[in-house]
Design an enzyme around this catalytic site. Structure first.
Site, PDB file in Angstrom:
ATOM      1  CD  GLU A 265       5.977  -4.242   3.730  1.00 20.08           C
ATOM      2  OE1 GLU A 265       4.988  -5.253   4.164  1.00 20.08           O
ATOM      3  OE2 GLU A 265       5.530  -3.335   4.099  1.00 20.08           O
TER       4      GLU A 265
ATOM      5  CE  LYS B  39      -6.348   2.235  -0.232  1.00 22.52           C
ATOM      6  NZ  LYS B  39      -6.575   1.992   0.408  1.00 22.52           N
TER       7      LYS B  39
ATOM      8  CB  SER C  84     -11.326   7.730  -3.437  1.00 23.35           C
ATOM      9  OG  SER C  84     -10.119   7.783  -3.075  1.00 23.35           O
TER      10      SER C  84
ATOM     11  CE  LYS D 195      -3.527   7.581   7.115  1.00 24.42           C
ATOM     12  NZ  LYS D 195      -5.514   7.112   6.758  1.00 24.42           N
TER      13      LYS D 195
ATOM     14  CE  LYS E 149      -3.790   2.906   2.979  1.00 23.38           C
ATOM     15  NZ  LYS E 149      -4.523   2.087   3.572  1.00 23.38           N
TER      16      LYS E 149
ATOM     17  NE  ARG F 145      -5.383   9.426   3.267  1.00 20.24           N
ATOM     18  CZ  ARG F 145      -4.684   9.945   3.303  1.00 20.24           C
ATOM     19  NH1 ARG F 145      -3.467  11.473   3.065  1.00 20.24           N
ATOM     20  NH2 ARG F 145      -3.172   9.166   3.084  1.00 20.24           N
TER      21      ARG F 145
ATOM     22  CE1 TYR G  47     -15.293   3.524  -2.835  1.00 14.44           C
ATOM     23  CE2 TYR G  47     -12.605   4.266  -4.275  1.00 14.44           C
ATOM     24  CZ  TYR G  47     -13.375   3.325  -3.135  1.00 14.44           C
ATOM     25  OH  TYR G  47     -12.752   3.686  -1.524  1.00 14.44           O
TER      26      TYR G  47
HETATM   27  C1  PBG Z   1      -6.892   3.469   5.881  1.00 18.06           C
HETATM   28  C2  PBG Z   1      -7.422   3.604   3.923  1.00 18.06           C
HETATM   29  C3  PBG Z   1      -7.608   4.478   3.208  1.00 18.06           C
HETATM   30  C4  PBG Z   1      -8.631   4.233   1.545  1.00 18.06           C
HETATM   31  C5  PBG Z   1      -8.375   2.371   1.981  1.00 18.06           C
HETATM   32  N1  PBG Z   1      -8.031   2.031   3.606  1.00 18.06           N
HETATM   33  C6  PBG Z   1      -6.939   5.618   3.774  1.00 18.06           C
HETATM   34  C7  PBG Z   1      -5.147   6.139   3.391  1.00 18.06           C
HETATM   35  O1  PBG Z   1      -4.920   4.924   4.139  1.00 18.06           O
HETATM   36  O2  PBG Z   1      -5.698   7.078   4.082  1.00 18.06           O
HETATM   37  C8  PBG Z   1      -8.119   4.546   0.883  1.00 18.06           C
HETATM   38  C9  PBG Z   1      -8.977   4.230  -0.493  1.00 18.06           C
HETATM   39  C10 PBG Z   1      -9.523   4.680  -1.302  1.00 18.06           C
HETATM   40  O3  PBG Z   1      -8.814   5.858  -1.793  1.00 18.06           O
HETATM   41  O4  PBG Z   1     -10.033   4.658  -2.361  1.00 18.06           O
HETATM   42  N2  PBG Z   1      -6.944   3.513   6.607  1.00 18.06           N
END
Ligand code: PBG
Length: 321
Positions: free
Chosen positions: A231, A246, A272, A215, A193, A203, A311
């Site tokens: 990982e 991701k 997203s 992050k 990720k 968010r 989505y």
């Molecule tokens: C956080 C989480 C995130 C997403 C899924 N779980 C956002 C982040 O890491 O800040 C993002 C998914 C998306 O953007 O569709 N635990």
């Protein structure tokens, strides 16, 4: 003369030689849920996507099931008043998310339901891990994630989805699940990720942006490929049943890399921001929505993803079924 065009001369032949396809059974449809009844709230940056009240989401799942979607991942939205430093709400008796998991599984026992495991929806700091003196600490976060996972397992979840990127959490959660008697609950790990700019709309939907900092000390550097394999090795050794990359489309090379090196199913999260880019361009008349959607999903599948969190799942099912 050798002419590759002969294999493209009609749709019948093109479909005969087509190497990849997108199938509804590979989709996991993300749903944002909040406590309440009778409403759905649109998300401005994600046209067509809503925050669903616990009551309304059952109807939405029913519609999706009719369309042929079998799997869902649920993301909870909590008001600030219910957040604290320790994400206490995540495993509390009166957490609506846990009750909703039970209700959904009761109404739709056949669907595969996946959860989110990370502290951010419940944390007053907005981080996936515990923040102590400005630092996102690792080992102190693990028991919180494990408590959250066991509570979700108890509620009836099929697949635990740790999205937090803490070191050692897959093994730690696996042990906690096994000890609590949930050896049949699966773990789909967010293995690679990345600290991506593509999570902005999510968010906004969850109101879960970090209150300070970013992050980058736990999510991966977008510049790194080999680190994804490190990982992967860890997650497989710790017992992940499925692994994930991701975001998806900016990381197709990573999907291929992970696919080539793993003996478990590979998922990709079409996040997203990727959805928002297509919708924004389509709304301006700059790109064709349906063709973009199809090509985007096809590229993820061609890169090697067996499973796609997207989505677009419902819209795709409606238009291309
Ligand atoms: C956080 C989480 C995130 C997403 C899924 N779980 C956002 C982040 O890491 O800040 C993002 C998914 C998306 O953007 O569709 N635990």
């Amino acid at each position: 003369m050798i002419r590759p065009r002969r294999n493209r001369k009609s749709e019948a032949i093109r479909s005969m030689v087509r190497e990849t396809s997108v199938s509804l059974s590979s989709f996991i449809y993300p749903l944002f849920v909040f406590e309440g009844n009778g409403t759905k709230i649109p998300i401005a940056s994600m046209p067509g996507i809503y925050r669903w009240s616990a009551e309304e989401v059952l109807k939405e799942i029913e519609e999706c099931v009719q369309l042929g979607i079998q799997s869902f991942v649920l993301f909870p939205v909590f008001p600030d008043a219910q957040k604290d430093k320790l994400a206490t709400k995540s495993f509390a008796e009166d957490n609506f998310y846990l009750h909703l998991i039970t209700t959904i599984k009761k109404h739709f026992p056949q669907v595969a339901l996946m959860s989110d495991v990370a502290m951010d929806p419940y944390s007053s700091d907005g981080h996936d891990g515990l923040v102590i003196d400005g630092e996102i600490v690792n080992d102190e976060t693990l028991p919180i994630l494990a408590n959250m996972s066991v509570a979700q397992a108890q509620a009836g979840i099929d697949i635990i989805g740790p999205s937090d990127m803490m070191d050692g959490r897959v093994g730690f959660i696996r042990d906690a699940l096994d000890q609590a008697g949930y050896e049949n609950v699966s773990i789909l790990s967010y293995t690679a990720k990345y600290a991506s700019a593509c999570y902005g709309p999510f968010r906004e939907a969850l109101d879960s942006a970090p209150r300070s900092g970013d992050k980058k000390t736990y999510q991966m550097d977008p510049a790194n490929r080999i680190e994804a394999l490190r990982e992967l090795t860890l997650d497989l050794n710790e017992g992940a049943d499925m692994v994930m990359v991701k975001p998806a489309t900016l990381y197709l090379d990573i999907i291929r890399e992970i696919k080539d090196h793993s003996d478990v199913p590979v998922a990709a999260y079409n996040v997203s921001g990727e959805y928002a880019m297509v919708k924004a361009a389509a709304q301006n008349g700059w790109l064709d929505n349906d063709r973009m959607m199809h090509e985007m999903l096809l590229s993820i599948s061609r890169a090697g993803a067996d499973i796609i969190l997207t989505y677009f799942a419902k819209e795709y099912a409606q238009k291309f079924k």
